[in-house]
Design an enzyme around this catalytic site. Sequence first.
Site: not given
Ligand code: GDP
Ligand code: IMO
Ligand code: MG
Length: 425
Positions: A12, A15, A39-40, A221
């Site tokens: 999270d 990416k 979850g992206h 991840q």
């Molecule tokens: P990922 O799994 O690594 O792709 O990240 P996620 O999408 O799960 O979580 C990142 C969250 O932060 C998302 O809701 C993005 O829209 C948000 N986000 C990404 N970059 C920034 C930033 O520079 N500032 C803020 N405030 N939010 C950001």
């Molecule tokens: P993105 O790509 C954050 C965590 C779960 C748990 C562990 C194992 O959005 O960064 P799993 O279901 O993979 O067997 O769970 O990994 N986890 C993540 N945490 N971002 C993710 O994906 C994750 N995918 C799995 O919360 O601790």
């Molecule tokens: Mg994510």
Amino acid sequence: MNKVIVGAQWGDEGKAKITDILAADADLIIRYQGGCNAGHTVVVDNKTFKFHLIPSGILYKGKICFIGAGTVILPETFEKEVQNLAKQGIDVSGLKVSPLASVTMPYHVDVDGYCEDTASKGKIGTTKKGIGPTYTDKIARYGLKIEDLYDAEALSEKLDIILPLKNKTLTEVYGLKPYSKEELTELCAGYAEIFKPYVCFDWQELLNAHKKDTILFEGAQGVMLDVDYGTYPFVTSSNPIGGGAAVGSGYGPTMIDEVIGVAKAYVTRVGEGPFITELDNETGEKIRNIGREFGTTTGRPRRCGWFDAVTMKYAVLAGGLTSAAITKIDVFDSFDEIKVCTAYKDKRNNRIYKSYPTNIYTHKYLEPVYETHAGWGVNISGIREYDELPENTKKYLARLEELLEIPISVISVGPNREQTIFCRD
Ligand code: GDP
Ligand code: IMO
Ligand code: MG
């Protein structure tokens, strides 16, 4: 230049936002590991798109988005994701799935859910999407691949081998319901229909044809969730590290030029497991609220803490990072002071750790050693040039570069595409 996007913390990190930006210059975008546990989020023109398996490059018309052999796919979620994108007017004709990707079967989801719901001490806090059990079967050589869905003879033979053992385990070990061969054969026929428009049997030709093009590898991840290098056993079951791209994409390591490690200006973690800089207090709550730190896949509140340069330095090594993208630095706009963990201290003997201790059972004895930086007290989300950033923001970033010993190539100051500062080419 072919680049890999790797999460440098516990997932999270933002990416998808970085992938989305770099995808503009790529011809082929490849997701190489993980499944719909990811979850992206990508925000374009204030419109939010959520991805689990499909590379976010799909938002650009005409790009090829390939889901590689290293992934595991839950067919129903894949179908829903494709339908949602189509509903939002996104052209998914560039989407391709490797016939070598693994299929998550209903019993994988059953077992994941059972283990999470009944575990007390060993609970991992998984996403319950069947990730662990699917990878377990793959490594045990009891898995089904996408290509099996299109070969009735192979599927029948494999089910005859898999099912007796699977049903014995499901019923006798877990007390769960068994599956019949007929039921699974019918399910697989449905899965074959779901993947039909996307399965890429000529993936070798596809990858060969793109060898001289620009390729972007999208990780899910993060390094600290890597099954070999993360906080095992509190990890996912795949290899999010840069090396994972060489295994899970269909291209080898010689196709990789750069590995960009994405990290937040602080740290978050979802699920169980050690987290030395965790702030289980008002400051953590403040980061969670301003950063909107709630899971994209499960909605769970993310645990928040200060930036941990010890784990990130470790991620630079294990992840093979050549530069860092620092996201969400805008979250600190209203903070008077910001801390960075530069070492750990063992409470038992005052021993100082500058390198990451991999035995997580010692982590309960470790406390972070912090240095404190002054905040900047202004809204930086509208800044687009590095030189225009407040001096204190620059100092903070310069210190991170010094600690990590890699350059910061990208700074993100908001969720939108344009809220991005490129530091170097
Ligand atoms: P990922 O799994 O690594 O792709 O990240 P996620 O999408 O799960 O979580 C990142 C969250 O932060 C998302 O809701 C993005 O829209 C948000 N986000 C990404 N970059 C920034 C930033 O520079 N500032 C803020 N405030 N939010 C950001
Ligand atoms: P993105 O790509 C954050 C965590 C779960 C748990 C562990 C194992 O959005 O960064 P799993 O279901 O993979 O067997 O769970 O990994 N986890 C993540 N945490 N971002 C993710 O994906 C994750 N995918 C799995 O919360 O601790
Ligand atoms: Mg994510």
